[in-house]
Structures are given as C-alpha cells and as structure tokens.
Scaffold this active site. Sequence first.
Site, PDB file in Angstrom:
ATOM      1  N   CYS A   1      -2.478  11.314   4.118  1.00  0.00           N
ATOM      2  CA  CYS A   1      -2.931  10.360   3.092  1.00  0.00           C
ATOM      3  C   CYS A   1      -2.956  11.016   1.731  1.00  0.00           C
ATOM      4  O   CYS A   1      -2.780  10.357   0.704  1.00  0.00           O
ATOM      5  CB  CYS A   1      -4.354   9.890   3.366  1.00  0.00           C
TER       6      CYS A   1
ATOM      7  N   HIS B   1      -3.654   1.706   7.909  1.00  0.00           N
ATOM      8  CA  HIS B   1      -2.303   2.005   7.422  1.00  0.00           C
ATOM      9  C   HIS B   1      -1.518   2.542   8.620  1.00  0.00           C
ATOM     10  O   HIS B   1      -2.088   3.234   9.477  1.00  0.00           O
ATOM     11  CB  HIS B   1      -2.324   3.098   6.336  1.00  0.00           C
TER      12      HIS B   1
ATOM     13  N   GLU C   1       0.828  -1.213   0.000  1.00  0.00           N
ATOM     14  CA  GLU C   1       0.000   0.000   0.000  1.00  0.00           C
ATOM     15  C   GLU C   1       0.859   1.260   0.000  1.00  0.00           C
ATOM     16  O   GLU C   1       0.410   2.346   0.350  1.00  0.00           O
ATOM     17  CB  GLU C   1      -0.980  -0.037   1.188  1.00  0.00           C
TER      18      GLU C   1
HETATM   19  O1  SUG Z   1      -7.708   2.946   1.355  1.00  0.00           O
HETATM   20  N1  SUG Z   1     -10.414   5.104   1.782  1.00  0.00           N
HETATM   21  C1  SUG Z   1      -8.983   4.910   1.702  1.00  0.00           C
HETATM   22  C2  SUG Z   1      -8.269   5.859   2.633  1.00  0.00           C
HETATM   23  C3  SUG Z   1      -6.798   5.840   2.408  1.00  0.00           C
HETATM   24  C4  SUG Z   1      -6.060   6.624   3.428  1.00  0.00           C
HETATM   25  N2  SUG Z   1      -4.680   6.616   3.148  1.00  0.00           N
HETATM   26  C5  SUG Z   1      -3.700   6.564   4.065  1.00  0.00           C
HETATM   27  N3  SUG Z   1      -3.928   6.215   5.297  1.00  0.00           N
HETATM   28  N4  SUG Z   1      -2.517   6.822   3.672  1.00  0.00           N
HETATM   29  C6  SUG Z   1      -8.627   3.464   2.005  1.00  0.00           C
HETATM   30  O2  SUG Z   1      -9.223   2.861   2.898  1.00  0.00           O
HETATM   31  C7  SUG Z   1     -12.703   4.735   1.116  1.00  0.00           C
HETATM   32  C8  SUG Z   1     -13.466   4.394  -0.114  1.00  0.00           C
HETATM   33  C9  SUG Z   1     -14.942   4.191   0.030  1.00  0.00           C
HETATM   34  O3  SUG Z   1     -15.373   3.677   1.050  1.00  0.00           O
HETATM   35  O4  SUG Z   1     -15.616   4.549  -0.918  1.00  0.00           O
HETATM   36  C10 SUG Z   1     -11.230   4.540   0.914  1.00  0.00           C
HETATM   37  O5  SUG Z   1     -10.822   3.878  -0.026  1.00  0.00           O
END
Ligand code: SUG
Length: 420
Positions: free
Chosen positions: A347, A230, A162
Amino acid sequence: MLTEINFDGIVGPSHNYAGLSLGNLASARNFGKVSHPRAAALQGLAKMRANLERGLAQGFLLPQRRPDAAWLERLGTTTAHASATLRANALSASSMWAANAATVSPGPDTQDGRCHLTVANLVTMPHRSHEWTETLAQLRIAFADAAHFAVHAPIPAPFGDEGAANHMRLCARHDAPGIEVFVYGVAGGPFPARQHREASEAVARIHGLDPARTVFARQSDAAIAAGAFHNDVVAVANERVLFTHELAFADRDALYAELRAKLPEIEIVEVPADAVSLEDAIASYLFNAQLVTLPSGEAALVLPGEARDTPAVWRWLERHVAGNGPIRHLFVHDLRESMANGGGPACLRLRVVADPATIDPRFMATAQKLGRIEALVGQLWPESIAVKDLSDPALWNTCLTARSALCAVLELPELDRLPF
Ligand code: SUG
C-alpha cells in the site's frame, strides 16, 4: 533503461487512528488508539532504505498539507469551526498509501510509448476524496517530461477509482509489453466496492492500452466482505508471477485461463484457503507484500511483521521458499503504525516502470537524502496523537510546519506554495 521504481508515500505528521475507512477492518479495530507519527514515518523510511540497499530503485511522494483548509473552505467551514468528523477527514495522513495515488501504465504497454499515470479520484471515502489535487500537483512535477510521461487528471465522479491497488501488470520482464489486469468490485455487500469497472475501463482507454492485452476481473464478494477493500490485500503480481489467494477473484478459473492465453509464461502461485484462510491472509497482509525482482533476477517478498506472526502464513511461506517456488527470499519489516490503519508494504508504494533519468531527481531517494528526512522527522513529527488532539490548534500548526520544513529540505518549495 526502463526500471521498476517504487515511490513510497512518506508518512505525514498527522498520522492518526480516527476509524475513517468502512470495510477496512484494521482502521475500524484501531479507532481511538494513540498513533505514533514519528515512529510511523521512520518505519516507512527504514523500508525505503532497505529496498535501496537491496539494489532496487526508490523514490517517494511527500505527505500532503494537513489539515486541508482549502477543502474545508470549499465545504463552507474552517479547521477551527468544522465538525469533529469533517476535521478528522481534513487531517488524515492517508496519502501515505501511494498505491492509491494513481494507476500507472508503463511505456511498453501504451499506444504512444509513453508512461501514462491517471490520478485516482478516491471518491468513496471522504477523507481520501481530497487527496487527488495535491497528488496531481506532485505527479505533474515528478513526471513533467512530456516526451516520456503523460499525467492525467482523475476520472470524474461517481465512478470510484482507487488506483494501482486494483491494478496488476504481468510481463516477461518489466521493460517488455505487459498484460494489464484491472480488478473491480460490485456493490451489494456489507462494505463499499471502492473500484468501479467503469472507472477502470476509462483508465485503460485514456492510457491507450491494447484491448487484446487488457483484462477486467471482478473481485470476489467474499474477499470484500472479509475486509479486502482493495485487491492488493489478496493478490500481487510482478513480472510473470501472480501471487494470489484462492478466493481473491469472482471467477478465478476464467481469469487464470485468460491470463495463460495472453501470457503463456505466467506462473500463478495460488495459496489455497485450506492452507491460509481469507481471514489470516487479510489480518497478516501476506499478499500486501511487495513482490520485487532483485538485481540477481530472483523474486523476493517484502512483508510486514504480521505475516511472520501468523503461524499458517509463515508456515506456507517457509514451505514455498524451501521448495522450488518462484519466490526465493523473504524480507520482514516492522510497519505496525501503517498496518494498524490497513496499510502494508504494498500500500505504501506506487510502482512506475521508467528510466530514472527522465524523472525529477528531487523525488528520487538516496541514502543521504533518506538520512536528512529521518533527521527532520525525528525533530518535527509528533511522537503521538490521540483522537482528542485533532481539535488542538497546536497540532494543526505542528503538522503544517513539519510539512513545510520537509518541502524545504527536499528543495520542493513549489509544493509549499501551490494553491491545491
Ligand atoms: O484507504 N486506510 C487506507 C488504507 C489504504 C491501503 N491501501 C492499499 N490497500 N493499497 C484506506 O482504507 C485509514 C484511515 C483512518 O481510519 O483514519 C485509511 O484510510
């Protein structure tokens, strides 16, 4: 000159709350709510503008083509015929969270002295698993200068990767050799462990990192179970500062000892669980702040509004700044739309340490360019999307047209043509 550049993902016109990320509590909690793509993109652009004004180097990545018809075609269907679930997966604007675009090892850390980037495969979540094709295309354009960069294709499945969200770099200064810390999770808890150790080890090998300056640390099961899908939800590093929650790592004493041995000047700023609970840390995204070095040399945190609204968190921060802590400034931004899907300030950005002159200038932000993007967003991004709108062909069209217009404004027509 080598500088840290933050590449933020521009929020795409299809930003919505379809609840696609198991283990991401905000995504689950906000499932079914009405999203506001235009406001979301403007919130992200305001953060970029503010960081530029703070004297930080700023770049961006473009939103991806959504719905991803090519991906649906490989699944034997089309946007019109796909099931509601597949269609939502094809429409997600999740590439906005650029910290998951790639893992980056700057030149001072690598064997050949080039900056290495490995695109994340994001295989754990279906809606994110098809991001890598266009991410790779964008990074190959932005970092095409082979004398300074090497852009690698993703690690093959099933090893989940990731990207930078599970990677920290500690160093005396950005342009000095660093210690690279890869944080992985182990399956078995209530939620998936999205970063696999095998993937991190492969990235370290591919980047030509010195094993003596590379660390693999296991994320604590408690953190994953509490919603830290993460590691960047519970820890962040910048130069010689590691800012972390007490419960972020499985064996914190061993990790701290290893880090102190490898980088004696490290400053570990640990927030104890009795000052800020894991739950408060995750709900407020305290550690998903951008920890940056200002031109003055002082460290600052770029925080989401939720951190100020969480009393225990704000109390801790104010006390730290009033005392002699290494973090000297707090900047708060409204990123509510991204936060509601579990994406905070950190993020939204991918850090690259490089000489800006070696990067394709079309991916670099200036105040004027941000103004042009804001104008386009104000004109073409939908004001709101309800989950039921995802089945409306008019919305698919709006999203495709808006992205094409952005490629034109940013003079990146090749991104509009590429068959990803
Ligand atoms: O991968 N949310 C992302 C958030 C990513 C955050 N990134 C870091 N922590 N670096 C994920 O979970 C939500 C999508 C939805 O529910 O439609 C989403 O993908």
